[in-house]
Design a protein around this motif. Structure first.
Motif, PDB file in Angstrom:
ATOM      1  N   GLU A 141       0.802  -1.220   0.000  1.00  0.00           N
ATOM      2  CA  GLU A 141       0.000   0.000   0.000  1.00  0.00           C
ATOM      3  C   GLU A 141       0.835   1.270   0.000  1.00  0.00           C
ATOM      4  OE1 GLU A 141      -2.636  -0.216   3.286  1.00  0.00           O
ATOM      5  OE2 GLU A 141      -3.898  -1.777   2.390  1.00  0.00           O
ATOM      6  N   GLY A 142       2.112   1.163   0.285  1.00  0.00           N
ATOM      7  CA  GLY A 142       2.979   2.334   0.328  1.00  0.00           C
ATOM      8  C   GLY A 142       3.587   2.654  -1.017  1.00  0.00           C
ATOM      9  N   TYR A 143       4.666   3.451  -0.967  1.00  0.00           N
ATOM     10  CA  TYR A 143       5.388   3.826  -2.176  1.00  0.00           C
ATOM     11  C   TYR A 143       6.586   2.897  -2.328  1.00  0.00           C
ATOM     12  CZ  TYR A 143       8.093   6.569  -5.484  1.00  0.00           C
ATOM     13  OH  TYR A 143       8.812   6.965  -6.566  1.00  0.00           O
ATOM     14  N   ASP A 144       6.596   2.108  -3.386  1.00  0.00           N
ATOM     15  CA  ASP A 144       7.605   1.073  -3.582  1.00  0.00           C
ATOM     16  C   ASP A 144       8.288   1.267  -4.934  1.00  0.00           C
ATOM     17  OD1 ASP A 144       6.446  -0.266  -1.237  1.00  0.00           O
ATOM     18  OD2 ASP A 144       4.808  -0.722  -2.621  1.00  0.00           O
ATOM     19  N   SER A 161      15.690  -2.437  -3.676  1.00  0.00           N
ATOM     20  CA  SER A 161      14.376  -1.804  -3.766  1.00  0.00           C
ATOM     21  C   SER A 161      14.058  -1.065  -2.475  1.00  0.00           C
ATOM     22  CB  SER A 161      13.292  -2.855  -4.034  1.00  0.00           C
ATOM     23  OG  SER A 161      13.216  -3.778  -2.960  1.00  0.00           O
ATOM     24  N   SER A 162      12.973  -0.313  -2.537  1.00  0.00           N
ATOM     25  CA  SER A 162      12.418   0.345  -1.368  1.00  0.00           C
ATOM     26  C   SER A 162      10.954  -0.042  -1.273  1.00  0.00           C
ATOM     27  CB  SER A 162      12.555   1.873  -1.490  1.00  0.00           C
ATOM     28  OG  SER A 162      11.850   2.529  -0.455  1.00  0.00           O
ATOM     29  N   VAL A 163      10.550  -0.572  -0.144  1.00  0.00           N
ATOM     30  CA  VAL A 163       9.162  -0.979   0.069  1.00  0.00           C
ATOM     31  C   VAL A 163       8.659  -0.286   1.324  1.00  0.00           C
ATOM     32  CG1 VAL A 163       7.583  -2.897   0.451  1.00  0.00           C
ATOM     33  CG2 VAL A 163       9.557  -3.193  -1.044  1.00  0.00           C
ATOM     34  N   GLY A 164       7.734   0.682   1.164  1.00  0.00           N
ATOM     35  CA  GLY A 164       7.323   1.533   2.273  1.00  0.00           C
ATOM     36  C   GLY A 164       5.949   1.218   2.812  1.00  0.00           C
ATOM     37  N   THR A 169       7.991   6.203   1.951  1.00  0.00           N
ATOM     38  CA  THR A 169       9.003   5.325   1.387  1.00  0.00           C
ATOM     39  C   THR A 169       9.581   4.476   2.501  1.00  0.00           C
ATOM     40  OG1 THR A 169      10.700   7.012   1.696  1.00  0.00           O
ATOM     41  CG2 THR A 169       9.571   6.951  -0.439  1.00  0.00           C
ATOM     42  N   GLY A 170      10.172   3.347   2.159  1.00  0.00           N
ATOM     43  CA  GLY A 170      10.655   2.435   3.181  1.00  0.00           C
ATOM     44  C   GLY A 170      12.155   2.274   3.168  1.00  0.00           C
ATOM     45  N   PRO A 171      12.672   1.399   4.033  1.00  0.00           N
ATOM     46  CA  PRO A 171      14.105   1.134   4.066  1.00  0.00           C
ATOM     47  C   PRO A 171      14.560   0.421   2.798  1.00  0.00           C
ATOM     48  CG  PRO A 171      12.917  -0.430   5.440  1.00  0.00           C
ATOM     49  CD  PRO A 171      11.918   0.590   4.999  1.00  0.00           C
ATOM     50  N   ARG A 172      15.860   0.455   2.573  1.00  0.00           N
ATOM     51  CA  ARG A 172      16.418  -0.204   1.377  1.00  0.00           C
ATOM     52  C   ARG A 172      16.513  -1.710   1.612  1.00  0.00           C
ATOM     53  NH1 ARG A 172      14.431   4.200   0.064  1.00  0.00           N
ATOM     54  NH2 ARG A 172      15.665   5.624  -1.218  1.00  0.00           N
TER      55      ARG A 172
END
Length: 245
Positions: A141-144, A161-164, A169-172
């Protein structure tokens, strides 16, 4: 696009990149070279002062002899972005990026991806002659986004990748996939503001990443701490078979 002779730097050829729209600004461009010397180029254009409402994603292959276009693929739906490209041992061009909405990569029903969140990551594969092969998407559901990609000598690949979470945005994240595109291992950089600028796979299949961080960066078996209030660089190497440092 230009090619120079290795031993003296003499220019061999130069070419304008294809598929450029005069109304759009180039935003990014990435290159990789296949075993025959052919050049794969992946890039993105966007509208002036608006990076996401209009975006064109272009992938092309160029002849090693004169730089002429061997094939060209261009997408404009779903605001796609090409963030990196590499070529595997079979001569396939592999692109990592991001999109939002419905993205048709041209390989039939399996080639249409639908985003789940505000933006999802994708990996697209193009055969040596430009034929689109089965891609895949990832994210929630986040910005990936797919940030960096590198292939290994056995046909597998490493993906950064980044999975937020939703709206962030999320961690690498670093992942290794087999030639059959099965996940071998996954590692996440936790506990710091970290960015990965490059990923490579060596001849043994081990994965090397380089980037920068601020704060405390936990690699599982070792923690790095940057100088107070500053950013430091890091390099890390993971075993290809299990992801251990």
């Amino acid at each position: 696009l230009a090619r120079f002779r290795s031993f003296d730097g003499q220019s061999l050829w130069t070419r304008d990149l294809p598929g450029i729209e005069s109304s759009l600004y180039p935003r990014s461009g990435h290159m990789a070279v296949d075993a025959s010397g052919g050049v794969f180029v992946a890039g993105q254009q966007c509208a002036p002062f608006d990076l996401y409402s209009i975006s064109t994603f272009t992938v092309s292959r160029h002849s090693p002899d004169d730089g002429d276009v061997t094939w060209l693929r261009r997408l404009r739906d779903a605001c796609p972005s090409a963030n990196d490209v590499d070529v595997d041992v079979s001569g396939n061009g592999i692109v990592a990026g991001e999109f939002g909405g419905s993205l048709d990569l041209g390989s039939g029903p399996l080639g249409t991806l639908q985003s789940v969140g505000s933006g999802d990551g994708f990996v697209a594969v193009y055969g040596p002659s430009g034929t689109p092969l089965a891609p895949w998407r990832f994210g929630g559901e986040g910005y990936d986004t797919g940030l960096k990609i590198a292939t290994d000598p056995e046909g597998g690949l490493a993906l950064v990748s980044s999975v937020g979470a939703q709206g962030t945005t999320g961690p690498r994240r670093i992942e290794k996939y087999s030639a059959a595109r099965e996940l071998v291992w996954r590692q996440t950089l936790d506990g710091a503001t970290a960015e990965i600028h490059e990923v490579l796979v060596d001849r043994l299949g081990d994965v090397v990443v380089a980037g920068y961080f601020s704060g405390s960066l936990d690699f599982g078996t070792r923690t790095l701490v940057s100088d107070a209030g500053s950013f430091d660089a890091f390099v890390a190497k993971y075993r290809g078979r299990d992801g251990s440092l």
